[in-house]
Design a protein around this motif. Structure first.
Motif, PDB file in Angstrom:
ATOM      1  N   LEU A 171      -5.964   2.880   6.212  1.00  9.22           N
ATOM      2  CA  LEU A 171      -5.955   3.475   4.882  1.00  9.22           C
ATOM      3  C   LEU A 171      -5.951   5.001   4.935  1.00  9.22           C
ATOM      4  N   THR A 172      -6.801   5.600   5.781  1.00  8.99           N
ATOM      5  CA  THR A 172      -6.883   7.064   5.824  1.00  8.99           C
ATOM      6  C   THR A 172      -5.571   7.680   6.313  1.00  8.99           C
ATOM      7  N   ALA A 173      -4.938   7.048   7.295  1.00 14.83           N
ATOM      8  CA  ALA A 173      -3.672   7.580   7.804  1.00 14.83           C
ATOM      9  C   ALA A 173      -2.589   7.539   6.726  1.00 14.83           C
ATOM     10  N   LYS A 174      -2.553   6.480   5.939  1.00 14.53           N
ATOM     11  CA  LYS A 174      -1.539   6.367   4.898  1.00 14.53           C
ATOM     12  C   LYS A 174      -1.838   7.306   3.732  1.00 14.53           C
ATOM     13  N   LEU A 175      -3.112   7.566   3.479  1.00 14.88           N
ATOM     14  CA  LEU A 175      -3.451   8.538   2.443  1.00 14.88           C
ATOM     15  C   LEU A 175      -3.009   9.935   2.857  1.00 14.88           C
ATOM     16  N   ARG A 176      -3.234  10.290   4.103  1.00 13.98           N
ATOM     17  CA  ARG A 176      -2.807  11.612   4.582  1.00 13.98           C
ATOM     18  C   ARG A 176      -1.290  11.728   4.595  1.00 13.98           C
ATOM     19  N   ALA A 177      -0.605  10.645   4.970  1.00 13.44           N
ATOM     20  CA  ALA A 177       0.854  10.690   4.987  1.00 13.44           C
ATOM     21  C   ALA A 177       1.427  10.891   3.584  1.00 13.44           C
ATOM     22  N   ALA A 178       0.755  10.329   2.583  1.00 14.70           N
ATOM     23  CA  ALA A 178       1.212  10.488   1.199  1.00 14.70           C
ATOM     24  C   ALA A 178       0.700  11.764   0.551  1.00 14.70           C
ATOM     25  N   GLY A 179      -0.220  12.468   1.201  1.00 11.85           N
ATOM     26  CA  GLY A 179      -0.771  13.687   0.620  1.00 11.85           C
ATOM     27  C   GLY A 179      -1.755  13.435  -0.497  1.00 11.85           C
ATOM     28  N   LEU A 180      -2.482  12.321  -0.430  1.00  4.27           N
ATOM     29  CA  LEU A 180      -3.433  11.954  -1.466  1.00  4.27           C
ATOM     30  C   LEU A 180      -4.842  11.914  -0.892  1.00  4.27           C
ATOM     31  N   GLY A 181      -5.812  11.974  -1.782  1.00  2.00           N
ATOM     32  CA  GLY A 181      -7.207  11.803  -1.429  1.00  2.00           C
ATOM     33  C   GLY A 181      -7.799  10.632  -2.182  1.00  2.00           C
ATOM     34  N   ALA A 182      -8.877  10.099  -1.661  1.00  2.00           N
ATOM     35  CA  ALA A 182      -9.546   8.956  -2.286  1.00  2.00           C
ATOM     36  C   ALA A 182     -11.004   9.302  -2.534  1.00  2.00           C
ATOM     37  N   ILE A 183     -11.530   8.859  -3.659  1.00  2.00           N
ATOM     38  CA  ILE A 183     -12.937   9.038  -4.009  1.00  2.00           C
ATOM     39  C   ILE A 183     -13.611   7.681  -3.906  1.00  2.00           C
ATOM     40  N   ALA A 184     -14.686   7.623  -3.118  1.00  2.00           N
ATOM     41  CA  ALA A 184     -15.356   6.347  -2.854  1.00  2.00           C
ATOM     42  C   ALA A 184     -16.860   6.530  -2.971  1.00  2.00           C
ATOM     43  N   ASP A 185     -17.585   5.405  -2.889  1.00  2.00           N
ATOM     44  CA  ASP A 185     -19.037   5.453  -2.984  1.00  2.00           C
ATOM     45  C   ASP A 185     -19.643   5.643  -1.600  1.00  2.00           C
ATOM     46  N   LEU A 186     -20.960   5.532  -1.514  1.00  2.00           N
ATOM     47  CA  LEU A 186     -21.666   5.810  -0.265  1.00  2.00           C
ATOM     48  C   LEU A 186     -21.382   4.770   0.811  1.00  2.00           C
TER      49      LEU A 186
ATOM     50  N   LEU B  80       0.820  -1.208   0.000  1.00  2.00           N
ATOM     51  CA  LEU B  80       0.000   0.000   0.000  1.00  2.00           C
ATOM     52  C   LEU B  80       0.855   1.258   0.000  1.00  2.00           C
ATOM     53  N   ASP B  81       1.846   1.337   0.878  1.00  2.00           N
ATOM     54  CA  ASP B  81       2.656   2.556   0.960  1.00  2.00           C
ATOM     55  C   ASP B  81       3.444   2.789  -0.325  1.00  2.00           C
ATOM     56  N   ARG B  82       3.947   1.715  -0.939  1.00  2.00           N
ATOM     57  CA  ARG B  82       4.700   1.882  -2.181  1.00  2.00           C
ATOM     58  C   ARG B  82       3.788   2.278  -3.336  1.00  2.00           C
ATOM     59  N   ALA B  83       2.573   1.755  -3.346  1.00  2.00           N
ATOM     60  CA  ALA B  83       1.631   2.129  -4.404  1.00  2.00           C
ATOM     61  C   ALA B  83       1.260   3.604  -4.310  1.00  2.00           C
ATOM     62  N   LEU B  84       1.067   4.100  -3.094  1.00  2.00           N
ATOM     63  CA  LEU B  84       0.727   5.513  -2.924  1.00  2.00           C
ATOM     64  C   LEU B  84       1.901   6.408  -3.300  1.00  2.00           C
ATOM     65  N   LYS B  85       3.119   6.004  -2.948  1.00  2.00           N
ATOM     66  CA  LYS B  85       4.289   6.805  -3.319  1.00  2.00           C
ATOM     67  C   LYS B  85       4.463   6.854  -4.831  1.00  2.00           C
ATOM     68  N   LYS B  86       4.120   5.768  -5.513  1.00  2.00           N
ATOM     69  CA  LYS B  86       4.226   5.758  -6.971  1.00  2.00           C
ATOM     70  C   LYS B  86       3.252   6.746  -7.601  1.00  2.00           C
ATOM     71  N   ILE B  87       2.050   6.847  -7.035  1.00  4.06           N
ATOM     72  CA  ILE B  87       1.084   7.816  -7.553  1.00  4.06           C
ATOM     73  C   ILE B  87       1.588   9.234  -7.353  1.00  4.06           C
ATOM     74  N   VAL B  88       2.202   9.498  -6.206  1.00 11.90           N
ATOM     75  CA  VAL B  88       2.728  10.836  -5.937  1.00 11.90           C
ATOM     76  C   VAL B  88       3.854  11.170  -6.903  1.00 11.90           C
TER      77      VAL B  88
END
Length: 279
Positions: free
Chosen positions: A178-193, A99-107
């Motif tokens: 998941l939310t903590a790792k998204l904030r650490a990477a500086g990313l946001g996620a779009i999800a359904d209801l 997960l952490d490596r995937a988020l860093k790749k997006i950044v």
């Protein structure tokens, strides 16, 4: 007159050939992985060459071919096919991105958001109380819940561990922080209801998970909220394409093996799916 009561297919049985709907790039990649593993462990001999083993493994994963059928057509035992499949799945699952490596790749590629969703992988119903946790009241069937992240084009980035079907999507995300790792990477996620309430941080902070609005019995949605939901649905549509590519592997139609093996199976198919899509 002499009677002939022998089997119509003869002593060796009937063997037919079929086309495997995959590219040669995927076949060569898996064969290279198997050759590297055989060289690492010092295995001098296998009943079939690495390329043939890779084709058999892909036939099991893509078309859900029975190992006993493939064994009869290739002159090996059924348990040998099963062992090859589990070996290849383990090798591929070890190459799945974390997960952490995937988020860093997006950044690094300049991305700002990812798409978040979950899906249920159906499993065979088993008797006993141990299988009750796999029953999903939402889908009315037995299965395992898998959470996935994709980029804005629908390419799979990461899949979570397979959890019991009765688990909620929010609970599965919280297990992976998941939310903590998204904030650490500086990313946001779009999800359904289904992910409403996942991001329960400070209301003044920027949300890490963006969801739509859910109507209540005494509080219908306004016109602006409906337009917002429609816009978010259009943005997160590619995540469904990512799941569609993953579920093209027919072995996920109904997992008949131990559910504990499903995590390695899904992550191995993630690697193969990215190979197929990237070509």
């Amino acid at each position: 007159m002499k009677k002939n009561n022998g089997s119509a297919e003869g002593p060796d049985g009937l063997v037919h050939t079929a086309r495997l709907p995959l590219s040669s790039t995927t076949l060569n990649y898996l064969a290279t992985v198997i050759r590297g593993h055989l060289k690492k462990i010092g295995s001098r001999w296998r009943a079939l060459p690495a390329g043939k083993i890779a084709a058999i493994v892909l036939a099991v994963l893509r078309c859900d071919q029975r190992p006993s059928d493939l064994a009869g057509g290739n002159g090996v035992h059924r348990t040998t096919i099963t062992r090859w499949v589990r070996e290849a799945v383990g090798l591929l699952a070890a190459r799945a991105p974390r997960l952490d490596r995937a988020l860093k790749k997006i950044v690094r590629t300049g991305g700002g958001v990812v798409l978040l969703d979950g899906t249920l992988i159906r499993t065979r119903r088993r008797t006993g109380t141990a299988n009750r946790k796999n029953y999903s009241g939402k889908h009315k069937c037995h299965g395992l819940l898998v959470i996935a992240l994709t980029d804005d084009r629908g390419r799979l980035l990461w899949v979570s561990a397979a959890r019991p079907g009765r688990s909620s999507e929010i609970t599965a995300c919280r297990h992976d922080h998941l939310t903590a790792k998204l904030r650490a990477a500086g990313l946001g996620a779009i999800a359904d209801l289904g992910f409403i309430g996942l991001d329960d941080s400070d209301p003044d902070a920027e949300p890490a998970v963006i969801t739509g609005y859910k109507a209540a019995r005494n509080r219908p949605l306004t016109r602006g909220q409906k337009l917002s939901n429609k816009a978010l649905a259009a943005v997160r549509a590619p995540v469904e394409h990512g799941f569609a590519h993953l579920k093209n592997w027919r072995v996920l139609g109904k997992v008949r093996t131990n559910p504990r093996w499903a995590t390695a199976l899904v992550r191995a198919l993630l690697v193969l799916t990215n190979r197929e899509v990237a070509r």
